[in-house]
Design an enzyme around this catalytic site. Structure first.
Site, PDB file in Angstrom:
ATOM      1  N   ASP A  86       0.929  -1.398   0.261  1.00 43.03           N
ATOM      2  CA  ASP A  86       0.057  -0.030   0.166  1.00 43.03           C
ATOM      3  C   ASP A  86       0.968   1.160  -0.107  1.00 43.03           C
ATOM      4  OD1 ASP A  86      -2.024  -1.752   0.130  1.00 43.03           O
ATOM      5  OD2 ASP A  86      -2.990  -0.732   1.940  1.00 43.03           O
ATOM      6  N   HIS A 136      -6.397   3.323  -4.045  1.00 44.86           N
ATOM      7  CA  HIS A 136      -6.034   3.630  -2.240  1.00 44.86           C
ATOM      8  C   HIS A 136      -6.320   5.003  -2.049  1.00 44.86           C
ATOM      9  CE1 HIS A 136      -5.105   2.116   1.428  1.00 44.86           C
ATOM     10  NE2 HIS A 136      -3.892   2.612   1.512  1.00 44.86           N
ATOM     11  N   HIS A 140      -5.573   9.619   1.150  1.00 40.37           N
ATOM     12  CA  HIS A 140      -5.322   8.686   2.406  1.00 40.37           C
ATOM     13  C   HIS A 140      -6.162   9.138   3.445  1.00 40.37           C
ATOM     14  CE1 HIS A 140      -3.412   5.562   4.977  1.00 40.37           C
ATOM     15  NE2 HIS A 140      -3.198   5.011   3.599  1.00 40.37           N
ATOM     16  N   TYR A 177      -6.545   2.435   6.170  1.00 41.23           N
ATOM     17  CA  TYR A 177      -6.719   2.013   7.520  1.00 41.23           C
ATOM     18  C   TYR A 177      -7.769   0.897   7.358  1.00 41.23           C
ATOM     19  CZ  TYR A 177      -4.875   6.854   7.898  1.00 41.23           C
ATOM     20  OH  TYR A 177      -4.041   7.940   7.774  1.00 41.23           O
ATOM     21  N   HIS A 239       3.710  -2.220   3.161  1.00 40.70           N
ATOM     22  CA  HIS A 239       3.892  -0.928   2.493  1.00 40.70           C
ATOM     23  C   HIS A 239       5.232  -0.710   1.823  1.00 40.70           C
ATOM     24  CE1 HIS A 239       0.850  -0.600   5.675  1.00 40.70           C
ATOM     25  NE2 HIS A 239       0.292   0.210   4.931  1.00 40.70           N
TER      26      HIS A 239
END
Length: 366
Positions: A86, A136, A140, A177, A239
């Site tokens: 991510d 994504h 964010h 999240y 990540h």
């Protein structure tokens, strides 16, 4: 040595890492009258884990609630492992791509629109090799804290950036999240995006701002996870934004391949041949209670979720990872509590050194 990409995505784009502009042409893609009236949560409620007792809107960030019709949590077949990364693409991503290409392994990258704008050539390289690209959001945010119109803008500006960079629009997305509910599900479903979460979380992002986080815990957890037998296959979260976390991808993959797992993109593990174009159809799991009258009626409790921060695994003294259940704190909440505890311990350590130095100096001057 990492060299930051200097070629930006051509065109006019929103400010990076800021909520993007709401456009009527994007909003009209969603019939807002069909979107559940779930309340917009506050940032403080999300960060503190404050949730409704009834959780009537099936908020994954509260009680790991999932709906089989819309949510992807695991790979259906034992032995499959969808490794997901991510928050990129970033200057740390090319080294990961080097390794993946050398091993002929394909994974899934859930990319942030702001990073796509900054690093389009890195995304192009990942796509050309065959890695799956997913959405994504642009900046964010916790999506349940955003209005319907802002959620749509976050998704569509990112989709537009991806399409401008590689020529396709993803059919899969991941909410930052893991924060989403029925309102977010409805918006994503109408836009043609399948929601992907995870059942194995490394919490490697803690390494970016927590000096007490030991990156070896990531490798230690994978060592334990591969010992778990039975159905289903797994989807893990790492990540590629943070340099330290990015370096854990190679040992993680080495552990998985040595254990005999087949690493593949999320779409591939689900039996989907085309990762792009929208409106992906995936068979509903057998434990679904979906009815044709309500496409969001399929309700189950999520499978056990690994909770690294509370019981980090030391490779030299491995422990079995704990799991969260609907009655335990949310994964985001647990990670933040862990970070607070670890930061407090570190601060206490620093203060003990400072006070000791002062006392020693005072005694010496006498």
């Amino acid at each position: 040595m990492m060299i930051r990409n200097l070629v930006l995505l051509p065109g006019k784009w929103p400010e990076v890492d800021k909520p993007p502009e709401i456009l009527a042409e994007y909003t009209k893609l969603v019939d807002l009258s069909k979107v559940p009236k779930a309340p917009v949560r506050t940032a403080s409620d999300v960060s503190s884990g404050k949730c409704s007792d009834k959780d009537e809107y099936c908020t994954w960030g509260c009680k790991n609630c999932i709906r089989n019709q819309t949510d992807v949590i695991t790979c259906p077949n034992a032995g499959d492992w969808a490794l997901t990364l991510d928050d990129g693409p970033s200057p740390s991503t090319p080294a990961i791509l080097d390794f993946l290409e050398a091993q002929n392994i394909k994974v899934t990258f859930f990319v942030v629109g702001s990073r796509v704008y900054e690093n389009p050539e890195i995304l192009q390289r990942a796509y050309k090799f065959g890695h799956q690209i997913g959405i994504h959001t642009w900046s964010h945010p916790s999506l349940t804290t955003q209005s319907n119109e802002q959620v749509i803008a976050e998704l569509q500006w990112t989709a537009k950036a991806i399409q401008a960079a590689i020529g396709v629009t993803p059919s899969f997305m991941r909410p930052p999240y893991g924060d989403y509910d029925d309102r977010i599900r409805s918006i994503c479903d109408q836009l043609g995006y399948k929601i992907v979460i995870w059942d194995r979380d490394t919490n490697d992002w803690l390494s970016d701002n927590n000096p007490s986080f030991n990156l070896q815990w990531v490798e230690g957890n994978f060592t334990d996870w591969v010992k778990e037998a039975g159905l289903p296959g797994h989807i893990s979260l790492e990540h590629d934004l943070y340099p330290g976390a990015a370096k854990q991808v190679e040992p993680s993959i080495n552990i998985l391949t040595k254990a005999g797992y087949k690493i593949k993109p999320v779409g591939t593990c689900l039996g989907v041949n085309n990762f792009y174009g929208g409106n992906v159809t995936i068979p509903v799991p057998q434990n679904s209670t979906t009815t044709s009258a309500n496409p969001l009626a399929a309700y189950t409790v999520a499978p056990p979720i690994s909770n690294t921060p509370n019981t980090p695994n030391n490779p030299n003294n491995p422990k079995t990872p704990t799991t969260t259940t609907p009655n335990t704190p949310t994964q985001l909440e647990a990670a933040k509590k862990s970070l607070a505890v670890k930061s407090t311990n570190f601060d206490n350590f620093l203060w003990s050194i400072i006070i000791g130095t002062i006392l020693f100096t005072a005694a010496f001057l006498k």
